[in-house]
Design a protein around this motif. Structure first.
Motif, mmCIF file in Angstrom:
data_model
loop_
_atom_site.group_PDB
_atom_site.id
_atom_site.type_symbol
_atom_site.label_atom_id
_atom_site.label_comp_id
_atom_site.label_asym_id
_atom_site.label_seq_id
_atom_site.Cartn_x
_atom_site.Cartn_y
_atom_site.Cartn_z
ATOM 1 N N HIS A 33 0.821 -1.211 0.000
ATOM 2 C CA HIS A 33 0.000 0.000 0.000
ATOM 3 C C HIS A 33 0.858 1.265 0.000
ATOM 4 N N ASP A 34 2.075 1.172 0.454
ATOM 5 C CA ASP A 34 2.929 2.335 0.678
ATOM 6 C C ASP A 34 3.680 2.767 -0.585
ATOM 7 N N VAL A 35 2.934 3.098 -1.608
ATOM 8 C CA VAL A 35 3.530 3.437 -2.896
ATOM 9 C C VAL A 35 4.286 4.764 -2.880
ATOM 10 N N ASN A 36 4.063 5.589 -1.860
ATOM 11 C CA ASN A 36 4.746 6.886 -1.796
ATOM 12 C C ASN A 36 5.955 6.902 -0.867
ATOM 13 N N ASP A 37 6.237 5.777 -0.196
ATOM 14 C CA ASP A 37 7.430 5.722 0.661
ATOM 15 C C ASP A 37 8.664 6.086 -0.152
ATOM 16 N N GLY A 38 9.429 7.043 0.358
ATOM 17 C CA GLY A 38 10.675 7.428 -0.304
ATOM 18 C C GLY A 38 10.497 8.296 -1.532
ATOM 19 N N GLN A 39 9.281 8.620 -1.889
ATOM 20 C CA GLN A 39 9.030 9.449 -3.068
ATOM 21 C C GLN A 39 9.047 10.928 -2.680
ATOM 22 N N ASP A 97 0.379 16.224 -1.450
ATOM 23 C CA ASP A 97 0.815 15.485 -0.255
ATOM 24 C C ASP A 97 0.968 16.425 0.937
ATOM 25 N N ILE A 98 1.584 17.573 0.697
ATOM 26 C CA ILE A 98 1.819 18.534 1.778
ATOM 27 C C ILE A 98 0.503 19.096 2.301
ATOM 28 N N LEU A 99 -0.430 19.409 1.401
ATOM 29 C CA LEU A 99 -1.743 19.894 1.830
ATOM 30 C C LEU A 99 -2.473 18.823 2.645
ATOM 31 N N ASP A 100 -2.402 17.571 2.189
ATOM 32 C CA ASP A 100 -3.038 16.476 2.927
ATOM 33 C C ASP A 100 -2.395 16.296 4.301
ATOM 34 N N GLN A 146 -6.437 18.417 11.807
ATOM 35 C CA GLN A 146 -7.709 17.819 12.207
ATOM 36 C C GLN A 146 -7.538 16.828 13.365
ATOM 37 N N GLY A 147 -6.313 16.679 13.846
ATOM 38 C CA GLY A 147 -6.068 15.837 15.016
ATOM 39 C C GLY A 147 -5.687 14.402 14.723
ATOM 40 N N ALA A 148 -5.410 14.073 13.466
ATOM 41 C CA ALA A 148 -4.997 12.712 13.130
ATOM 42 C C ALA A 148 -3.600 12.435 13.679
ATOM 43 N N SER A 149 -3.362 11.184 14.019
ATOM 44 C CA SER A 149 -2.020 10.788 14.463
ATOM 45 C C SER A 149 -1.089 10.743 13.254
ATOM 46 N N LEU A 150 0.201 10.696 13.529
ATOM 47 C CA LEU A 150 1.169 10.586 12.434
ATOM 48 C C LEU A 150 0.988 9.277 11.681
ATOM 49 N N GLU A 151 0.651 8.208 12.406
ATOM 50 C CA GLU A 151 0.443 6.914 11.758
ATOM 51 C C GLU A 151 -0.767 6.962 10.818
ATOM 52 N N GLU A 152 -1.871 7.569 11.292
ATOM 53 C CA GLU A 152 -3.062 7.699 10.449
ATOM 54 C C GLU A 152 -2.760 8.542 9.216
ATOM 55 N N THR A 153 -2.006 9.604 9.421
ATOM 56 C CA THR A 153 -1.640 10.482 8.318
ATOM 57 C C THR A 153 -0.739 9.754 7.328
ATOM 58 N N GLU A 181 -0.576 6.569 6.809
ATOM 59 C CA GLU A 181 -1.388 5.582 6.101
ATOM 60 C C GLU A 181 -2.187 6.252 4.979
ATOM 61 N N PHE A 182 -2.799 7.393 5.280
ATOM 62 C CA PHE A 182 -3.578 8.111 4.273
ATOM 63 C C PHE A 182 -2.691 8.535 3.103
ATOM 64 N N LEU A 183 -1.468 8.932 3.405
ATOM 65 C CA LEU A 183 -0.536 9.389 2.375
ATOM 66 C C LEU A 183 0.189 8.250 1.665
ATOM 67 N N CYS A 184 -0.143 7.005 2.027
ATOM 68 C CA CYS A 184 0.523 5.805 1.476
ATOM 69 C C CYS A 184 2.020 5.829 1.781
#
Length: 75
Positions: free
Chosen positions: A10-16, A22-25, A32-39, A41-44
């Motif tokens: 799922h992590d197609v953006n790792d290292g990209q 991406d920065i806006l997301d 909005q209070g999301a954890s770094l892990e949730e963020t 995951e959302f950012l792949c």
């Protein structure tokens, strides 16, 4: 809510490079209070939560949740 199984596929953006979207997301999720892990995951980018945390720090964003240890994949 059931826990999802982590998959590095799922992590197609790792290292990209980070796109403007991406920065806006990242900014929106953290504000909005999301954890770094949730963020991450959302950012792949779950495989590089540390890089997501570093990017947030450089942008002056503070998560209300400290990062957890990286995901462990099953053999």
């Amino acid at each position: 809510m059931s826990a999802l199984r982590y998959s590095p596929d799922h992590d197609v953006n790792d290292g990209q490079p980070w796109s403007e979207e991406d920065i806006l997301d990242l900014e929106n999720h953290i504000r909005q209070g999301a954890s770094l892990e949730e963020t991450a995951e959302f950012l792949c980018r779950c495989g590089t939560v540390e890089a997501v945390a570093e990017k947030a720090k450089r942008l002056g964003l503070t998560s209300q949740h400290p990062p957890n240890p990286p995901h462990q994949t099953e053999p």
